[in-house]
Scaffold this active site. Structure first.
Site, PDB file in Angstrom:
ATOM      1  N   GLY A  31       0.807  -1.213   0.000  1.00 57.73           N
ATOM      2  CA  GLY A  31       0.000   0.000   0.000  1.00 57.73           C
ATOM      3  C   GLY A  31       0.839   1.261   0.000  1.00 57.73           C
ATOM      4  O   GLY A  31       2.019   1.229  -0.321  1.00 57.73           O
ATOM      5  N   LEU A  33       0.499   3.702  -2.086  1.00 53.90           N
ATOM      6  CA  LEU A  33       0.906   3.556  -3.485  1.00 53.90           C
ATOM      7  C   LEU A  33       1.414   4.851  -4.104  1.00 53.90           C
ATOM      8  O   LEU A  33       0.885   5.930  -3.851  1.00 53.90           O
ATOM      9  CB  LEU A  33      -0.267   3.021  -4.304  1.00 53.90           C
ATOM     10  CG  LEU A  33      -0.850   1.701  -3.790  1.00 53.90           C
ATOM     11  CD1 LEU A  33      -2.013   1.253  -4.682  1.00 53.90           C
ATOM     12  CD2 LEU A  33       0.215   0.605  -3.722  1.00 53.90           C
ATOM     13  N   HIS A  34       2.463   4.717  -4.918  1.00 53.28           N
ATOM     14  CA  HIS A  34       3.007   5.851  -5.666  1.00 53.28           C
ATOM     15  C   HIS A  34       3.171   5.405  -7.121  1.00 53.28           C
ATOM     16  O   HIS A  34       2.807   4.282  -7.488  1.00 53.28           O
ATOM     17  CB  HIS A  34       4.333   6.315  -5.054  1.00 53.28           C
ATOM     18  CG  HIS A  34       5.330   5.209  -4.819  1.00 53.28           C
ATOM     19  ND1 HIS A  34       5.884   4.479  -5.836  1.00 53.28           N
ATOM     20  CD2 HIS A  34       5.844   4.696  -3.668  1.00 53.28           C
ATOM     21  CE1 HIS A  34       6.713   3.590  -5.342  1.00 53.28           C
ATOM     22  NE2 HIS A  34       6.703   3.687  -4.020  1.00 53.28           N
ATOM     23  N   HIS A  37       4.581   1.861  -7.916  1.00 60.94           N
ATOM     24  CA  HIS A  37       3.610   0.757  -7.844  1.00 60.94           C
ATOM     25  C   HIS A  37       2.685   0.772  -9.070  1.00 60.94           C
ATOM     26  O   HIS A  37       2.377  -0.261  -9.654  1.00 60.94           O
ATOM     27  CB  HIS A  37       2.721   0.898  -6.606  1.00 60.94           C
ATOM     28  CG  HIS A  37       3.442   0.846  -5.302  1.00 60.94           C
ATOM     29  ND1 HIS A  37       3.595   1.944  -4.497  1.00 60.94           N
ATOM     30  CD2 HIS A  37       4.046  -0.177  -4.646  1.00 60.94           C
ATOM     31  CE1 HIS A  37       4.246   1.604  -3.399  1.00 60.94           C
ATOM     32  NE2 HIS A  37       4.540   0.320  -3.467  1.00 60.94           N
ATOM     33  N   GLN A  61       7.729  -9.447   7.706  1.00 64.78           N
ATOM     34  CA  GLN A  61       8.970  -8.998   7.076  1.00 64.78           C
ATOM     35  C   GLN A  61       9.588  -7.773   7.744  1.00 64.78           C
ATOM     36  O   GLN A  61      10.579  -7.238   7.262  1.00 64.78           O
ATOM     37  CB  GLN A  61       8.742  -8.720   5.589  1.00 64.78           C
ATOM     38  CG  GLN A  61       7.903  -7.504   5.266  1.00 64.78           C
ATOM     39  CD  GLN A  61       7.528  -7.459   3.803  1.00 64.78           C
ATOM     40  OE1 GLN A  61       6.775  -8.312   3.313  1.00 64.78           O
ATOM     41  NE2 GLN A  61       8.045  -6.494   3.068  1.00 64.78           N
ATOM     42  N   SER A 187       9.730   5.736  -3.236  1.00 67.76           N
ATOM     43  CA  SER A 187       9.587   4.784  -2.145  1.00 67.76           C
ATOM     44  C   SER A 187       8.646   5.367  -1.098  1.00 67.76           C
ATOM     45  O   SER A 187       8.620   6.590  -0.896  1.00 67.76           O
ATOM     46  CB  SER A 187      10.951   4.516  -1.503  1.00 67.76           C
ATOM     47  OG  SER A 187      10.778   3.898  -0.248  1.00 67.76           O
ATOM     48  N   SER A 188       7.906   4.489  -0.452  1.00 62.93           N
ATOM     49  CA  SER A 188       7.014   4.949   0.618  1.00 62.93           C
ATOM     50  C   SER A 188       7.813   5.593   1.742  1.00 62.93           C
ATOM     51  O   SER A 188       7.284   6.394   2.506  1.00 62.93           O
ATOM     52  CB  SER A 188       6.226   3.767   1.179  1.00 62.93           C
ATOM     53  OG  SER A 188       5.597   3.081   0.130  1.00 62.93           O
TER      54      SER A 188
HETATM   55  P1  AMP Z   1       6.085  -2.427  -1.604  1.00 61.93           P
HETATM   56  O1  AMP Z   1       4.718  -1.858  -1.456  1.00 61.93           O
HETATM   57  O2  AMP Z   1       7.167  -1.506  -1.152  1.00 61.93           O
HETATM   58  O3  AMP Z   1       6.190  -3.814  -1.033  1.00 61.93           O
HETATM   59  O4  AMP Z   1       6.337  -2.588  -3.168  1.00 61.93           O
HETATM   60  C1  AMP Z   1       5.458  -3.333  -3.968  1.00 61.93           C
HETATM   61  C2  AMP Z   1       6.081  -3.519  -5.317  1.00 61.93           C
HETATM   62  O5  AMP Z   1       6.313  -2.248  -5.927  1.00 61.93           O
HETATM   63  C3  AMP Z   1       7.445  -4.224  -5.258  1.00 61.93           C
HETATM   64  O6  AMP Z   1       7.533  -5.140  -6.336  1.00 61.93           O
HETATM   65  C4  AMP Z   1       8.409  -3.087  -5.413  1.00 61.93           C
HETATM   66  O7  AMP Z   1       9.652  -3.472  -5.967  1.00 61.93           O
HETATM   67  C5  AMP Z   1       7.649  -2.186  -6.366  1.00 61.93           C
HETATM   68  N1  AMP Z   1       8.169  -0.812  -6.291  1.00 61.93           N
HETATM   69  C6  AMP Z   1       8.333  -0.065  -5.174  1.00 61.93           C
HETATM   70  N2  AMP Z   1       8.907   1.115  -5.492  1.00 61.93           N
HETATM   71  C7  AMP Z   1       9.100   1.104  -6.828  1.00 61.93           C
HETATM   72  C8  AMP Z   1       9.658   2.038  -7.766  1.00 61.93           C
HETATM   73  N3  AMP Z   1      10.129   3.215  -7.385  1.00 61.93           N
HETATM   74  N4  AMP Z   1       9.697   1.675  -9.062  1.00 61.93           N
HETATM   75  C9  AMP Z   1       9.222   0.472  -9.480  1.00 61.93           C
HETATM   76  N5  AMP Z   1       8.695  -0.438  -8.647  1.00 61.93           N
HETATM   77  C10 AMP Z   1       8.627  -0.138  -7.337  1.00 61.93           C
END
Ligand code: AMP
Length: 282
Positions: A31, A33-34, A37, A61, A187-188
């Site tokens: 979640g 989300l940016h 995602h 995790q 990144s979040s």
């Molecule tokens: P997360 O919500 O951080 O677990 O990320 C979910 C998915 O989004 C994972 O596969 C991440 O690698 C991908 N993701 C997160 N940040 C980015 C980004 N800046 N560019 C591309 N994919 C991303």
């Protein structure tokens, strides 16, 4: 767009989709989300008939409860973004839905070796938590393709390895890192940076680019170059965890004179309390 909270309902939806011969794409997320995602969701929408996105802040995790508690939860905004992105189904399980017997005694999926280096060394147990929840989600969604970001390069390698080792019938699609205009990988965690830290944060990517340039020019003293990169980061106020040149295929240490097309540079560094990671292919 349908929002589903139970595994039973999710199975029903994916089962009927498969019966109709339609393909399922899956994007697992935590979640908040940016655009990073959403680039995964967009690719899934373009290449699959039904797109499932999961939102679950996976306690397994997180090595520190403070980090888990501080993780931003923005479900309403996330759902609005996913609706716009044309996702079909959002799976938002609660913790007891995924871990009905508690999270401590759960059967775990762990990739030895690869899960213990780099990010795994800094965050013990983190990757076992990731592969366990991803394996569970794969079981629930039954997707044909699952989309992961190269931003979390080691995670991507681990998921590929798990799928390969356990013969999971899902194709893993890697998507490039989405960056802010100044180069900072989205990144979040970025929202935790102070204004001043946010201004310095793109230096991490700049340092990786400089190191890449040195490799492209033929320098191959990887250890020394990585050390210099760490020094640069330190001078700019970062507290580097690692900067390292690895083979992209398995993250092993390359021999001198390796084919640069096979290499990836990975880095993790703290800016204040916030730990940033980034990587680039050479
Ligand atoms: P997360 O919500 O951080 O677990 O990320 C979910 C998915 O989004 C994972 O596969 C991440 O690698 C991908 N993701 C997160 N940040 C980015 C980004 N800046 N560019 C591309 N994919 C991303």
């Amino acid at each position: 767009m349908q929002v589903i909270e139970t595994i039973a309902d999710l199975r029903k939806a994916s089962g009927s989709c498969h019966k109709q011969g339609r393909s399922i794409g899956f994007v697992p997320t935590m979640g908040n989300l940016h655009a990073g995602h959403l680039s995964l969701v967009k690719q899934a929408v373009e290449t699959c008939d039904l797109v499932v996105v999961s939102i679950f802040v996976n306690p397994l995790q997180f090595d520190q409860t403070s980090d888990l508690d501080a993780y931003p939860r923005t479900l309403e905004q996330d759902l609005a973004k996913l609706e716009l992105a044309q996702a079909d189904l959002v799976f938002v399980p609660c913790e007891t839905e995924l871990y009905p017997h508690g999270r401590d005694s759960i059967t775990r999926v762990e990739v030895p070796g690869l899960s213990e280096i780099l990010e795994g060394a800094s965050r013990p147990g983190h990757f076992a938590g990731v592969t366990t929840v991803v394996a569970k989600l794969f079981q629930c969604v039954q997707a044909d393709r699952a989309f992961f970001g190269e931003k979390d390069f080691q995670q991507l390698m681990l998921v590929r390895r798990m799928v390969d080792d356990l013969n999971m019938p899902v194709e893993i699609i890697a998507m490039p890192t989405t960056r802010e205009d100044d180069g900072l990988a989205m990144s979040s965690r970025n929202r935790r940076l102070s204004l001043e830290q946010r201004r310095s944060a793109p230096i991490l990517y700049q340092v990786l680019q400089e190191l890449r340039q040195q490799l492209r020019e033929g320098q191959s003293d990887y250890l020394n170059l990585a050390q210099q990169a760490e020094n640069k980061l330190e001078k700019q106020g970062f507290n580097p965890d690692y900067v390292t040149v690895r083979y992209a295929i398995d993250l092993s240490v390359p021999e001198a004179g390796a084919d640069i097309n096979e290499l990836v540079i990975l880095a993790a560094a703290r800016l204040g309390e916030t730990r940033l990671i980034d990587n680039i292919r050479v």
